[in-house]
Design a protein around this motif. Structure first.
Motif, PDB file in Angstrom:
ATOM      1  N   ILE A   1      43.622  91.395 -32.938  1.00  0.00           N
ATOM      2  CA  ILE A   1      42.771  91.321 -34.124  1.00  0.00           C
ATOM      3  C   ILE A   1      41.459  90.670 -33.712  1.00  0.00           C
TER       4      ILE A   1
ATOM      5  N   ALA B   1      42.650  96.332 -39.087  1.00  0.00           N
ATOM      6  CA  ALA B   1      42.742  95.735 -37.759  1.00  0.00           C
ATOM      7  C   ALA B   1      44.193  95.653 -37.303  1.00  0.00           C
TER       8      ALA B   1
ATOM      9  N   GLU C   1      35.265  94.479 -31.013  1.00  0.00           N
ATOM     10  CA  GLU C   1      36.297  95.407 -31.459  1.00  0.00           C
ATOM     11  C   GLU C   1      36.663  96.397 -30.353  1.00  0.00           C
TER      12      GLU C   1
ATOM     13  N   ARG D   1      39.689  95.834 -41.715  1.00  0.00           N
ATOM     14  CA  ARG D   1      38.723  95.993 -40.619  1.00  0.00           C
ATOM     15  C   ARG D   1      37.465  95.204 -40.984  1.00  0.00           C
TER      16      ARG D   1
ATOM     17  N   SER E   1      41.021  98.283 -33.672  1.00  0.00           N
ATOM     18  CA  SER E   1      41.203  98.621 -35.086  1.00  0.00           C
ATOM     19  C   SER E   1      41.375 100.123 -35.269  1.00  0.00           C
TER      20      SER E   1
ATOM     21  N   ILE F   1      46.831  99.719 -35.123  1.00  0.00           N
ATOM     22  CA  ILE F   1      47.272  98.792 -36.173  1.00  0.00           C
ATOM     23  C   ILE F   1      48.510  98.004 -35.772  1.00  0.00           C
TER      24      ILE F   1
END
Length: 368
Positions: free
Chosen positions: A53, A167, A62, A104, A72, A48
């Motif tokens: 992102i 995220a 991701e 997320r 994330s 985080i």
């Protein structure tokens, strides 16, 4: 004397040219812990505050590049009961005025958390509470500027996704400008030219349905094997088999997926792809208004087949079982089951309810 003056002037100009950073994310210097993490996918709490992102609904982005870990944090949805908590602690107090939450959104917008409470240090009452929206991008929470050594973000529920999370979390000592906030997670990120990728170039694409199991695309993890195909009526089928100790494949059963709005199978609209790089099969209809996209992949660590369904408009969605053995609707658990000898196929769809027969239906059509 002239040379010294010129040098001093040059140094002054250089110091003026160094731009002040738009913001400093205080979360990056904190010790970050979470009530739950999706450890199998390495969706750890530290993500985080890593400054990365992924674009909305970008799915596997991701996790790329693999060397840097997931972008994330997510709770383990099987045990978290739709809740989560993040705790940030600093060795010395920091001044905090604003917290910014980025949900997320790489797989489902529903994996944003909803209702929240924020606590400072060990105070019993929250300094802020409210509800986050189901959307991509930063969502501000402003508090009275104060010194903080411990910040607790308590998420009470989500928008319904299986593994909600974040995220990115910004912790700031002053309000961030709207322009800077928008730039962190643009709705339409710039297109980057893709370098040569022989694995992606080898993806297999069909523009007509396979029609039956012989026209299927295979995926699996070595233990659970699946083949995905669509028929001319637009029903998407998945057959499943389990590898036995002697190497033989034992049929487990099958699942069919149907949109009551229909699924266009004309060559100009139908698109099915075996994407080797991501270990998934996608089935989509490009030209119908709902623009449905089925994405199937088998979990690398468990014998679980995952389906992500995304649509541009709400749809009525029906899931049914196929195969030999004892069929049962487990209504208390919102599941369907086939049991055959020493194998069982259990189907669980988030947000769906058992129908009158051996099928699951979504009681309130929603955009996936």
């Amino acid at each position: 004397m002239i040379r010294i003056c010129l040098s001093l002037l040059f140094l002054q100009l250089v110091s003026l040219a160094v731009a002040k950073p738009e913001f400093v994310n205080l979360a990056a210097s904190a010790k970050i812990t979470a009530s739950s993490e999706s450890e199998g996918q390495k969706l750890a709490a530290g993500a985080i505050a890593d400054g990365r992102i992924a674009p909305a609904l970008s799915q596997h982005l991701e996790f790329y590049p693999n060397s840097q870990g997931a972008k994330s944090w997510a709770v383990n949805g099987e045990v978290a009961e739709d809740k989560g908590e993040l705790v940030l602690e600093w060795k010395e107090p920091v001044m905090v005025q604003e917290i910014v939450y980025f949900g997320r959104t790489t797989w489902l917008l529903e994996e944003c958390f909803k209702d929240y409470e924020i606590f400072v240090d060990d105070q019993a009452e929250p300094v802020a509470k409210g509800a986050f929206e189901k959307r991509h991008g930063g969502q501000r929470v402003t508090i009275e500027r104060r010194a903080v050594r411990k910040l607790t973000l308590r998420f009470l529920n989500s928008h319904g996704g299986p593994n909600p999370g974040a995220a990115e979390i910004l912790v700031l000592d002053e309000k961030l400008s709207d322009a800077a906030l928008a730039a962190l997670a643009p709705a339409k990120p710039p297109v980057v030219k893709r370098p040569p990728d022989p694995i992606s170039d080898a993806h297999i694409v069909w523009n007509t349905p396979g029609g039956n199991a012989e026209g299927a695309m295979p995926i699996g993890n070595g233990s659970l094997l699946a083949h995905v195909w669509a028929d001319q009526d637009g029903i998407v089928h998945v057959g499943l088999g389990a590898r036995k100790a002697d190497g033989r494949i034992a049929p487990v059963g099958g699942v069919r997926f149907r949109l009551e709005q229909g699924f266009h199978t004309a060559e100009s609209s139908f698109h099915q792809a075996l994407r080797f790089k991501f270990g998934e099969v996608t089935v989509r209809s490009l030209q119908q208004p709902e623009k449905p996209v089925f994405s199937f992949f088998v979990d690398a660590n468990r014998d679980v087949l995952h389906l992500q369904l995304r649509t541009a408009k709400p749809v009525d969605f029906v899931v049914g079982l196929e195969g030999d053995g004892e069929h049962k609707a487990l209504k208390d658990h919102k599941r369907l089951r086939i049991r055959n000898a020493d194998h069982a196929l259990v189907v669980l769809c988030d947000g769906m309810e058992p129908g009158e027969g051996l099928e699951l239906r979504n009681p309130a059509p929603a955009t996936a």
